[in-house]
Design an enzyme around this catalytic site. Sequence first.
Site, PDB file in Angstrom:
ATOM      1  CE  LYS A  87      -3.793   1.889   2.851  1.00 14.76           C
ATOM      2  NZ  LYS A  87      -4.576   1.655   4.084  1.00 14.76           N
ATOM      3  CB  SER A 162      -7.746   3.802   3.371  1.00 10.69           C
ATOM      4  OG  SER A 162      -6.969   3.114   4.304  1.00 10.69           O
ATOM      5  CB  SER A 186      -8.155   0.840   6.156  1.00 15.61           C
ATOM      6  OG  SER A 186      -8.883   2.028   6.372  1.00 15.61           O
TER       7      SER A 186
END
Lengths: 495, 110
Positions: A87, A162, A186
């Site tokens: 990420k 997210s 997330s």
Amino acid sequence: MTRHADPPADPARATIAHLRGAIAQRSLSAVEAVRACLERIAALNPAINAFREVYADEALSRAAAIDARLSKGERVGLLAGVPIAIKDNIACTLGTTAAGSQFLAGYDSPFDATAVARLLEEGAIILGRTNCDEFAMGSSTEYCAFGPVRNPHAADRVPGGSSGGSAAAVAAGMCPAALGSDTGGSVRQPAAFCGVTGLKPSYGRVSRWGLVAFASSLDQIGPITRSVEDAAILLDAISGRDGLDATCADLGPSRAAAALAHAPDAPLRVGVARQHCSNDNHPAVAAALGRAIECCRTAGASIVEVDLPLTDYGIATYYILAAAEASSNLARYDGIRFGRRAALDPGETLIDLYERSRSEGFGPEVRRRIMLGTYVLSAGYADQYYHRALKVRRLIKEEFDRAFARCDVILGPTAPTPAWKMGEKHDPLSMYLADVYTVNANIAGLCAISLPAGWADVDGARLPVGVQLQGQSMNDESLLCAAAALESGLMASGL
Amino acid sequence: MESVLHFPVEASFNVDIVRHIARLARLRLTDADVNAMVHDLGSIVSHLDRLRALNVDGVAPLAHPLPIVNRLDPDDPSPSLPIESVMRNAPSVEGPFIAVPKVLAEGGSS
């Protein structure tokens, strides 16, 4: 534990367990595994936007080096040749680390996050970095400064957030696994929305060194994978004490993959809370939970009713604490030492530089949360919001402690609905309320995992639905064992 | 140094509160931003207010989910990050320094 030596038919869609076995046995080369992922990324990423950067040359070069070592019979790590995405808020010396923000566009990290360094030590190959909501603030990846990510199951729907890019990349078969981060859901919620598995380790189980800080008492790095076994393998690789993170527990790495090979000592007690069975849950979510409960019963577990009346206070508690910590953590983005610096007009001052750099560099959701956090910490308001939320945090933790005296894991939905349409939740509060089932695990420091458990037919789209298992802090191995049993049951029931 | 403004506890979210918080947070908001914040934050804060319904008398705050106290490492020197790797992200560099706008006004006062 599965044992694989035969090459997978489609390496980009294979599990880590299968890939690493095949690569170690040399029935598949690391270069072939990386090429399969790169081809899939080239074909699908333009539409999905899961990846912001792809490190094709470095990945192929590293894969070739691993193949060369294997051909000489040299020892390689437990993840040798396995391509993994990370990420955008996890520091890596490859490429740039931007945390989904224009403020950090082009930022060249001088070090690798501990989790990344540990993957590399085991021979994993960092394939690229995935898009996320800016500074991990969001539940849809629509707040990514580098463009939204689309759900691979329905292009007009969000992948969740997210860690939407990581979940979409794994779900679309662009890579076998990815790292995400979970502060209020997330990792778990995008895993549920994309039909893959997402683990939030217990707080402190995995070092936060190199994770761009959002809320320091809530953040954890977690794996997004195609199977519970793969999540266990990755947790074993990245977890354990770290001298660089004073909030990381003083424990060695987990031994979750080995734990999966052993049958549990006693039948599992699975807690279900009526507060998680809200009438507001989408019917497909209720159905998936019902199916999961049945699978537990069939496997010999006992279902125990637990009471979690503070569930509905989790969102308020979470958004006060997370925003407060974020307002403090994001004070470092001042345009001085790194990141975006606004060009000043003559006569403008240092304060103008701070204000303009931050306002130009931060998107609307980040600005909103910094404002909220500053407000709940400000003189005259800190007592009624921040200090009160800290006390409710203790009440929530104690409520879980009482529940776990009666059960081993708690089973419930990951999210109240399947993925919504892009642009549908333009009201910030309505997006926050969708986190109702995930935030409490972060508040209490629990471990929690989302598994695919069903499908929803919505407006002609077939959307994945997940269920969540939560476990007590530092019981990650037991949680993964329970999750593996549930996963088998769900697959046997025709998922 | 800005003065601390005190607002009545029951004040609804308004433009003055938003502008004060923006100053504290070092954010510059346009008039349209301010109005949007009044609406968004007002709605969010109404939800946060539901914590008032809970009795927290005698409850100790929990700032951190793990019972860790300060963990001290041995005082062993080890290499720092190479200066070049840090400076390459600096927006403006002069020699070994990061160049910044003047911090102090003429005469030395801020």
